[in-house]
Design an enzyme around this catalytic site. Structure first.
Site, mmCIF file in Angstrom:
data_model
loop_
_atom_site.group_PDB
_atom_site.id
_atom_site.type_symbol
_atom_site.label_atom_id
_atom_site.label_comp_id
_atom_site.label_asym_id
_atom_site.label_seq_id
_atom_site.Cartn_x
_atom_site.Cartn_y
_atom_site.Cartn_z
ATOM 1 N N ASN A 45 22.505 50.392 53.170
ATOM 2 C CA ASN A 45 22.728 49.948 51.915
ATOM 3 C C ASN A 45 24.166 50.124 51.279
ATOM 4 O OD1 ASN A 45 23.263 52.642 51.744
ATOM 5 N ND2 ASN A 45 21.711 53.134 49.964
ATOM 6 N N GLU A 47 26.317 52.544 51.435
ATOM 7 C CA GLU A 47 26.953 53.761 51.156
ATOM 8 C C GLU A 47 27.778 54.264 52.335
ATOM 9 O OE1 GLU A 47 23.891 56.588 50.383
ATOM 10 O OE2 GLU A 47 23.378 55.869 48.612
ATOM 11 N N ARG A 104 46.771 47.028 36.792
ATOM 12 C CA ARG A 104 47.228 46.214 35.711
ATOM 13 C C ARG A 104 46.225 46.530 34.515
ATOM 14 N NH1 ARG A 104 46.332 40.682 38.833
ATOM 15 N NH2 ARG A 104 44.828 42.196 40.460
ATOM 16 N N HIS A 138 52.361 49.247 38.683
ATOM 17 C CA HIS A 138 52.435 47.908 37.683
ATOM 18 C C HIS A 138 53.398 48.548 36.446
ATOM 19 C CE1 HIS A 138 51.551 44.208 36.257
ATOM 20 N NE2 HIS A 138 51.142 44.617 35.280
ATOM 21 N N LYS A 202 57.289 33.820 29.162
ATOM 22 C CA LYS A 202 55.878 33.072 29.459
ATOM 23 C C LYS A 202 54.896 33.853 28.211
ATOM 24 C CE LYS A 202 54.178 36.845 32.678
ATOM 25 N NZ LYS A 202 53.862 37.235 33.824
ATOM 26 N N GLY A 236 49.116 33.885 42.819
ATOM 27 C CA GLY A 236 50.300 32.988 43.246
ATOM 28 C C GLY A 236 50.860 31.951 41.948
ATOM 29 N N GLY A 237 49.636 31.925 40.964
ATOM 30 C CA GLY A 237 50.005 30.840 39.981
ATOM 31 C C GLY A 237 51.354 31.119 39.109
ATOM 32 N N THR A 238 51.492 32.555 38.576
ATOM 33 C CA THR A 238 52.296 32.924 37.886
ATOM 34 C C THR A 238 53.801 32.687 38.747
ATOM 35 O OG1 THR A 238 51.166 34.344 36.517
ATOM 36 C CG2 THR A 238 53.254 34.609 36.312
#
Length: 327
Positions: A45, A47, A104, A138, A202, A236-238
């Site tokens: 299950n 665990e 974050r 972060h 940004k 990876g966009g930023t």
């Protein structure tokens, strides 16, 4: 004098979960020891069960686990390992987090949101952790979420040494992907001969995760090799948008340097197709064979840094001195 007198010896023991055992093996090799044999598996299950095959009574335990995908599973395994050590009478338990999951979510952007980074710290404290050791959090404020010592290690010396060796003779500019990390960029500049600073202005829609818009470059980057520095690359966009903005502003080339290669979803494809000349990361997280096969991606080992910090803590030395007093 009554009682029994005995001079005890400190015993360093290294433990790891199943998320990223390769890194833990590198750490133990550097330290000249072995990982403690561990039985770990999941029930039908899902665990998790963990048991250590050696006595850990009275030891100085360091439990290494990177919170890679599936993040929740490996966090739970990490907590269970700490609980097992506490109940087996380990003397001191240090949780080693090459990548701190949920980092974050360190503040509330809107009402009715959690501060999950604080919850993480509370969970490890409740499980039995005496100390945390993390690489490139972060935000530095996360250190205050844990009620105990926190060693905040920085990959900066490893990454900057590589950049200096390979790009030090070029005209450099250090670029932060946003205004919030400009202090980190300043430390990069100090290590790279006072290279000028710039940052990307940004905007981000807080209702749409992993999406932001690079509006403009603030600072002089024309004709320079831009070292774009960040703590992590997720989808990876930023970072790719930031690289595009730098090239459009006249940069000679862009080199990306980031500590944590999360590489979710289309990240590897985006980086492969990006304008970046090279993408430098560390092995705080395991990366796929696809990413490792790309000539553009360079992976540096964080194991020597973690090993040095573990030895310093075990021998009651200074971790801060490893980073010229900045940690």
């Amino acid at each position: 004098m009554t009682g029994i007198q005995r001079t005890t010896q400190k015993n360093l023991m290294i433990f790891t979960g199943r998320a990223h055992p390769g890194l833990a093996e590198e750490v133990t090799t550097t330290l000249g020891t072995d990982l403690v044999p561990t039985d770990a598996y999941s029930f039908a299950n899902s665990e998790i069960y963990v048991r250590f095959d050696e006595s850990v009574r009275g030891c100085d335990a360091f439990v290494i686990q990177s919170h890679t995908a599936p993040v929740n599973e490996w966090i739970m395994e990490h907590l269970i390992m700490v609980d097992a050590l506490k109940r087996a009478s380990a003397k001191r338990i240090t949780v080693v987090l090459p990548f701190y999951g949920y980092a974050r979510q360190d503040k509330k952007h809107r009402g009715r949101e959690p501060i999950s980074a604080r919850l993480m710290a509370d969970l490890f404290k409740t499980a039995g952790a005496d100390r945390l050791m993390a690489v490139d959090l972060h935000t530095s404020q996360i250190q205050g979420f844990f009620d105990g010592p926190v060693d905040h290690l920085m990959a900066l010396p490893i990454l900057s040494s590589y950049v200096k060796k390979n790009y030090g003779k070029e005209d450099l500019a250090i670029v932060s992907p946003d205004a919030g990390r400009i202090k980190v960029a300043e430390q990069w500049s100090q290590r790279l001969g006072g290279a000028p600073l710039a940052f990307i202005h940004k905007t981000r829609d807080i209702t749409r995760p992993n999406q932001s818009v690079a509006n403009r470059v603030v600072g002089e980057v024309a004709g320079r090799t831009c070292i774009l520095v960040d703590d992590m690359i997720d989808s990876g966009g930023t970072i790719c948008q930031a690289a595009d903005a730098l090239m459009q502003d006249g940069a000679h080339s862009v080199v990306i340097a980031a500590t944590h290669p999360i590489f979710s979803g289309p990240a590897v494809e985006r980086l492969s197709n990006s304008v970046a000349r090279e993408v430098i990361v560390t092995n705080t997280l395991p990366i796929s064979a696809e990413a490792r096969a790309l000539d553009k991606i360079t992976e540096l080992s964080i194991a020597p840094l973690i090993s040095q910090a573990i030895r310093a803590v075990f021998e009651d030395g200074s971790v801060t001195s490893m980073f010229d007093g900045h940690a």
